[in-house]
Design a protein around this motif. Structure first.
Motif, PDB file in Angstrom:
ATOM      1  N   TYR A 232      33.016  51.034  38.109  1.00 33.10           N
ATOM      2  CA  TYR A 232      33.983  50.367  37.243  1.00 33.10           C
ATOM      3  C   TYR A 232      33.253  49.373  36.356  1.00 33.10           C
ATOM      4  N   GLY A 234      34.399  46.382  33.515  1.00 32.91           N
ATOM      5  CA  GLY A 234      35.388  45.650  32.747  1.00 32.91           C
ATOM      6  C   GLY A 234      34.708  44.677  31.811  1.00 32.91           C
ATOM      7  N   TRP A 324      40.721  36.441  40.612  1.00 25.96           N
ATOM      8  CA  TRP A 324      40.713  37.523  39.634  1.00 25.96           C
ATOM      9  C   TRP A 324      39.744  38.647  40.002  1.00 25.96           C
ATOM     10  N   ASN A 327      41.534  40.863  42.697  1.00 27.28           N
ATOM     11  CA  ASN A 327      42.581  41.708  42.110  1.00 27.28           C
ATOM     12  C   ASN A 327      42.004  42.835  41.257  1.00 27.28           C
ATOM     13  N   GLU A 328      40.961  42.509  40.476  1.00 29.60           N
ATOM     14  CA  GLU A 328      40.383  43.535  39.598  1.00 29.60           C
ATOM     15  C   GLU A 328      39.679  44.614  40.428  1.00 29.60           C
ATOM     16  N   ASP A 331      42.409  46.870  42.267  1.00 34.82           N
ATOM     17  CA  ASP A 331      43.037  47.852  41.373  1.00 34.82           C
ATOM     18  C   ASP A 331      42.066  48.970  41.005  1.00 34.82           C
TER      19      ASP A 331
END
Length: 597
Positions: A232, A234, A324, A327-328, A331
């Motif tokens: 991932y 971001g 944060w 949570n990131e 998900d």
């Protein structure tokens, strides 16, 4: 007898210049000194600080190539960023608290030492040269041990914008040092993976990554993954993870490009987010131990104002990032498992297998604890010290793993009882290659050793900052060393990865005459001593037990020589252990015969 008092008045108060302070208190700026044999030695921190400035330029959108050259201990770095403003070159590399790192409009995610790094390199260099190129002009400044020796400026119409830095670490500070090319290459590869699209060229060898942390994790663990690596990326968070058949947890964590070897809040938040994402996807309540056993992960975050627990930035302390990141990660993990059904199936099989093994292990641990109670209330063969990891002076503690009563006796009477513990092995420990973890708890000596270290339940409960293998410098001693290394690499690999495991070097020879005694650790040192001491006698130490306690103290004191056990890459461990510690194959026999000395 009363101590003699020392006068404390105005004359005792000193004000050091920043240059003097850096050279006098080197550890505050770059951590350890070292001789280049450890990945975290000071010379690599100097190199890192210069490259970090070039990385900052790339992060801010300027220059996608950094050239690094290393020859005869002279480092040369050329980037193609914006270049230091020509009128501020001298200040930026020599005056503390000067630079653009304090301006968030110019540098948002700085990896350098916040305006200190280049100055520290300059102050600690025998010679330091910097040239900035901007818009067809240049400015050059040359320093020696932090003091300006010359400067000049002029036109350079053919040079692209950017900065050229050249330095040679000061031998007055670092002593006899040598760069390890493999360590430098590892740093280049880390930089490339943390900055996808950036090319680093080291001595004509190029390092570039298109897939970031996915590439980094794949190169570390090889093809022995249970499922395709989850990945991932971001805006401020990037991570990759998978599971292997190994024990424990392995992480590579970074903040603004800085490798945080001791983890921190970003790493713990990643672990928490992963667990929540897995449980959300499977709609279960698996324990963190079962989900994370055998995991290999890499995480990198970009923060505006990172707070580290030391100047050398080994551990992140920012608590506000937890929410944060959790949570990131949660998900992204759930999304990955939804999209890759095969990975989801294999991960669940792994978790259930971990659960089954943990219950089996808990049963064996209970039996081992009951058996240990019958032996003694105290841990057999352990001579403990006063302080332990977590105490005020815990970072100075170590435990020596040694063999036999004679070697232990010499150590016990000459050790520092506050910081140095000793665990004595009866002889050669069991070869743990190919054994299940449950087998460790059925072996009395290995279980006692785990209890002494405090890791029988969890490596996080380690009681000492350093684990030092101290065996004789003969064939039996080397064999015991290999058996202990097999134990740690097989079951407690993260201790090696964290830099906790060391090998004690002890002298092999003593050369002396009536005026002087020298202890020598190799043939070269012995020959040099024999050449400079007239009417000498030479003693060959066959084992630690032959060194008297009065002599031994100096070898585990301030001048102790320790070799840090490091691993180039996780993927090489299983094959290496199988070759040396597995079945006695014809291949291994022929290797031994060819390499006998």
């Amino acid at each position: 007898m009363a101590k003699k008092s020392t006068s404390y008045d105005e004359s005792k108060i000193k004000t050091l210049s920043s240059l003097e302070h850096i050279r006098l208190r080197t550890g505050m700026y770059i951590g350890r000194l070292g001789d280049g044999s450890n990945f975290d030695d000071g010379i690599y921190i100097l190199l890192k600080e210069i490259i970090d400035n070039s990385i900052d330029e790339y992060i801010m959108g300027s220059g996608n190539l950094i050239k690094v050259q290393l020859a005869d201990n002279v480092v040369r770095v050329r980037d193609f960023g914006r270049g230091i403003p020509l009128g501020k070159v001298i200040e930026c590399v020599s005056i503390i608290n000067t630079g653009a790192k304090y301006n968030d409009e110019v540098f948002q995610f700085s990896v350098g030492l916040n305006g200190v790094g280049t100055k520290a390199v300059n102050a600690l260099s025998k010679r330091f040269r910097v040239v900035s190129f901007r818009n067809g002009a240049y400015f050059e400044a040359i320093f020696e041990r932090g003091e300006l020796k010359s400067q000049k400026k002029g036109k350079a119409p053919k040079e692209k914008n950017g900065t050229y830095t050249e330095f040679e670490a000061d031998p007055d500070i670092f002593g006899d040092y040598l760069f390890n090319q493999e360590f430098v290459e590892q740093r280049m590869w880390n930089y490339a993976c943390l900055n996808a699209g950036l090319t680093l060229e080291f001595n004509k060898k190029r390092f570039k990554s298109e897939k970031g942390l996915l590439d980094l994790l794949a190169s570390e663990i090889g093809e022995k993954t249970l499922y395709e690596i989850g990945y991932y990326r971001g805006e401020k968070l990037e991570f990759a993870f998978t599971h292997t058949e190994t024990y424990g947890e392995t992480y590579f964590s970074f903040v603004n490009g800085q490798y945080t070897s001791d983890g921190g809040t970003h790493q713990s938040a990643f672990r928490e987010g992963l667990l929540k994402g897995v449980n959300e996807f499977y709609k279960k309540n698996y324990s963190g131990v079962d989900v994370r056993e055998g995991i290999a992960g890499a995480i990198a975050v970009k923060l505006m104002n990172p707070v580290f627990e030391s100047q050398t930035k080994n551990k992140l302390g920012n608590t506000e990032v937890r929410g944060w990141i959790v949570n990131e990660v949660k998900d992204a993990v759930a999304d990955f498992l939804h999209k890759d059904q095969e990975a989801a199936k294999k991960l669940e099989d792994k978790i259930r297998n971990n659960e089954r093994l943990r219950k089996e292990l808990n049963s064996v641990k209970k039996e081992a604890r009951e058996a240990a109670k019958k032996i003694a209330l105290k841990i057999p063969k352990l001579k403990d010290c006063k302080y332990h990891l977590g105490d005020k002076e815990g970072d100075e503690t170590m435990i020596f793993l040694t063999e036999g009563a004679s070697a232990t006796g010499a150590m016990v009477s000459s050790r520092d009882v506050y910081h140095q513990a000793i665990f004595s092995l009866r002889g050669k420990p069991q070869n743990t290659w190919g054994k299940k973890k449950a087998d460790l708890y059925k072996n009395e000596e290995l279980y006692n050793m785990m209890m002494a270290l405090g890791i029988e339940n969890d490596v996080a409960e380690l009681r000492y900052a350093k684990i030092v293998i101290a065996t004789d410098a003969d064939h039996d001693g080397f064999h015991i060393r290999n058996l202990l290394l097999t134990f740690f690499l097989n079951y407690f690999e993260e201790l090696v990865h964290q830099g906790r495991v060391f090998i004690l070097e002890t002298p092999i020879f003593r050369v002396r005459n009536k005026k002087e005694t020298r202890y020598c650790y190799n043939l070269k040192e012995r020959d040099e001593a024999m050449g400079s001491l007239s009417n000498h006698e030479v003693t060959r130490f066959k084992g630690l037990g032959e060194i008297s306690p009065s002599e031994f103290g100096q070898f585990i004191g301030e001048d102790m020589r320790l070799v840090n056990v490091s691993i180039k890459s996780l993927q090489t461990i299983p094959d290496t252990l199988e070759f040396y510690m597995g079945k006695n194959t014809p291949h291994r026999r022929s290797f031994i015969m060819e390499n006998l000395i």
